[in-house]
Design an enzyme around this catalytic site. Sequence first.
Site, PDB file in Angstrom:
ATOM      1  N   ARG A 197      15.927  -4.822  -5.914  1.00 29.25           N
ATOM      2  CA  ARG A 197      15.483  -3.680  -6.694  1.00 29.25           C
ATOM      3  C   ARG A 197      13.973  -2.959  -6.480  1.00 29.25           C
ATOM      4  NH1 ARG A 197      12.974  -2.957 -11.928  1.00 29.25           N
ATOM      5  NH2 ARG A 197      11.578  -4.207 -10.959  1.00 29.25           N
TER       6      ARG A 197
ATOM      7  N   LYS B 205      -7.147  -4.922 -27.028  1.00 37.19           N
ATOM      8  CA  LYS B 205      -8.003  -3.574 -26.298  1.00 37.19           C
ATOM      9  C   LYS B 205      -8.787  -4.137 -27.125  1.00 37.19           C
ATOM     10  CE  LYS B 205      -3.332  -1.734 -25.655  1.00 37.19           C
ATOM     11  NZ  LYS B 205      -1.675  -1.160 -25.788  1.00 37.19           N
TER      12      LYS B 205
ATOM     13  N   ILE C  92       6.055  -4.645 -10.094  1.00 41.40           N
ATOM     14  CA  ILE C  92       6.675  -3.551  -8.855  1.00 41.40           C
ATOM     15  C   ILE C  92       7.855  -2.589 -10.152  1.00 41.40           C
ATOM     16  CG2 ILE C  92       8.308  -3.195  -6.952  1.00 41.40           C
ATOM     17  CD1 ILE C  92       6.952  -0.183  -6.491  1.00 41.40           C
ATOM     18  N   GLY C  93       7.652  -3.009 -11.561  1.00 39.69           N
ATOM     19  CA  GLY C  93       7.846  -2.294 -12.348  1.00 39.69           C
ATOM     20  C   GLY C  93       8.564  -0.954 -13.126  1.00 39.69           C
ATOM     21  N   THR C  94       7.809  -1.033 -14.414  1.00 34.40           N
ATOM     22  CA  THR C  94       7.613   0.414 -15.017  1.00 34.40           C
ATOM     23  C   THR C  94       5.949   0.561 -14.359  1.00 34.40           C
ATOM     24  OG1 THR C  94       8.711   0.238 -17.044  1.00 34.40           O
ATOM     25  CG2 THR C  94       7.232   1.645 -16.967  1.00 34.40           C
ATOM     26  N   VAL C  95       4.968   0.078 -14.569  1.00 36.19           N
ATOM     27  CA  VAL C  95       3.639   1.004 -14.116  1.00 36.19           C
ATOM     28  C   VAL C  95       3.965   1.384 -12.343  1.00 36.19           C
ATOM     29  CG1 VAL C  95       1.468   0.535 -14.048  1.00 36.19           C
ATOM     30  CG2 VAL C  95       2.624  -0.067 -15.901  1.00 36.19           C
TER      31      VAL C  95
END
Lengths: 436, 436
Positions: free
Chosen positions: B49, B205, B11-14
């Site tokens: 966090r 990508k 559960i970081g930025t994204v």
Amino acid sequence: MKPIQVGLLGIGTVGGGVFTVLERNQDEITRRAGRGIRINTVADLNVERAKELVKDRAQVVSDARAVINNPEIDIVVELIGGYGIAKDLVLEAIAAGKHVVTANKALIAVHGNEIFKAAHEKGVMVAFEAAVAGGIPIIKALREGLTANRIEWIAGIINGTTNFILSEMRDKGLDFATVLKEAQRLGYAEADPTFDIEGVDAAHKATIMSAIAFGIPMQFEKAHVEGITKLDAIDIKYAEQLGYRIKLLGIAKKTATGVELRVHPTLIPTKRLIANVEGAMNAVQVFGDAVGTTLYYGKGAGSEPTASAVIADLVDITRLLGASPESRVPYLAFQPDAVRDITVLPMGEITTSYYLRLRVADQAGVLADITKILAAHSISIDALLQKEADEGESQTDLVALTHETKEKHMLAAIQEIQNLKTVAGEVVKIRLENLS
Amino acid sequence: MKPIQVGLLGIGTVGGGVFTVLERNQDEITRRAGRGIRINTVADLNVERAKELVKDRAQVVSDARAVINNPEIDIVVELIGGYGIAKDLVLEAIAAGKHVVTANKALIAVHGNEIFKAAHEKGVMVAFEAAVAGGIPIIKALREGLTANRIEWIAGIINGTTNFILSEMRDKGLDFATVLKEAQRLGYAEADPTFDIEGVDAAHKATIMSAIAFGIPMQFEKAHVEGITKLDAIDIKYAEQLGYRIKLLGIAKKTATGVELRVHPTLIPTKRLIANVEGAMNAVQVFGDAVGTTLYYGKGAGSEPTASAVIADLVDITRLLGASPESRVPYLAFQPDAVRDITVLPMGEITTSYYLRLRVADQAGVLADITKILAAHSISIDALLQKEADEGESQTDLVALTHETKEKHMLAAIQEIQNLKTVAGEVVKIRLENLS
């Protein structure tokens, strides 16, 4: 596995494209869909021409009902157009338990609620990717790609004819009537271009997108529809000098008080990507609260681009044939029982910025009078362009860009400005959207 | 109906974005999906966090396997990144019968074949919309929107960091190193920007898009990967004078002999829409034989744009939970047994146009010598830019744009040109794509 059997109602420009592309790309399409997709029967009033097109590779009949009632056929593709017979045939196909694919924006925008209700009750799919922006998969983006978002607004160049005309007017400095004739000669405008140039076609498409984006019923009758026939070349020029381009936009916006649904010429900043969509190309800009701005660009009409969308719908339906209705994407993106009847706001209640052009006396105090009236209606000015009066002229053009205001306040202000003795002729008003 | 239960790995930025958007837009999402989507458990090494972020609205654990083995959880969302532990966890989740959503382009590009094979055998879904171009629904467009088409090529600005740097270099005339520092200060580039500026991220990508577009396996190891670190500001300036802009493109092209898969700085005509994609924005241009050119634009990174893509995948999976695998869209757009192993061409075999910059003696006959060599390799010149030598200088810059040729012919020609006594320093070669 036996190929899916498709019946085609109408084999004109788009129908011919569907037939050609299905045949040319059958290997790729089958590899994707997991089974073949085969045109079983084509119904067209012009049987001879249809036979010439399909050769012996499909049956040709003149009676559409022979397709609808053919138990072999799984999916009926309606490519007749218009609200008349097309509506009856689509409803009959649904009643006969056929899944339906249509490219008919008028039909979906005007009779969509009735059609989807009938389809829901019968448990069949109705798909219409080709109804908006031709080959651009915008319906799929809105219904499936952006499901995480509260969609806040959509602004689209969704009529190629008018975008071609506006591009030419700007490029060549010509007036509307001249360019329209040129567009007709080149095949970019039809002999009777009314639906395009008066904004009706764009309003059909904006209506469909508003329903899918906001989870509301189709409300075409409440859309504000304004075309480009009254647009003056001089306004395109002034807009350009101020850093804006004029496009015919279909706009759907959700506000705290309701939904805005409107088609009209619109100034947009030249630096926006969508301002640089030229010629007959289409583009739709969508703003979602999580994703921010996204844009989808491509050909909005034509035989094979539109066929591309029709066939994508056929593949989707083919995949989901064996699944229960819960596994399908809802017709209007939201589950039928979750569609909510949100008011489409009358134009007086919409909020936008404005470009104003006034013919004013070249004398002191004129600008002060005008700004005083705008201020009294709480309208503030963002930019001004005042021309020197030409030699020997006593009047000059004054162009103002305003910040956002409600349209009713702007109309009241314009009426007062119009009454000033120093203002000649009619005040020209064009709406302006920042699209950021 | 009971909400779908989701487990979040990381559960970081994204991940934070996924949590926030799912909560904020739960009404809209439920109305679309037909049932709620709920984060049941979050696994993150930084438990404190994570707890602060999710409050009491989900369980927080430090052990990812507690999520994978939790029988309550239907879908596992992998947001750890990288090829290491993320790969093990995704394969374990699949083995445990969980459906998987991931934003991990490196993982899919490098280990996708293995992952999809495992998922196919286990009968679970693996979705990865967020792995390419963040919030832009480009995977959906390629897998579902353009199924009618033989896709001929894809060219994408699919790395925001490098596009930001290139935009700044052009706007401000600065060199690469200076702009990189600025980008790091502003948060557009990471402390270790290697994967971005060397083109690795874009190659991941492009690899994923090539597989979906052409029905081939992931072949990242065969991609040509070239970043922007060696790009000189002067070439951006000369390109501009010739009507071109330099972008880092991820290109996948299908030719008669194989597939081209390459990432490198590329000149593209300024008038193309994609040339005007500035700053950290992403855009992908796709050419299909039926639809022609389409383009998809939006934010390629960031918390909520990426979350938008992750949640769209969650909604898709939610809808199809009860359906049989045949009703699902195949992982790589083509049915697993229809994926074909087409060769990725070595760079010598690719076909493209070129921008060449040479430092040449300011004397008669130089140009003739160079054009003679090019002609001997069947390379024709499209445009030339020859600068007057500066006062007191005996050398000057010569810039040439060529028509299409095979790269091996160009390399051979450059070697001969390099040997001319009148040519100083190294010949600069940048590939050019017309994108029409």
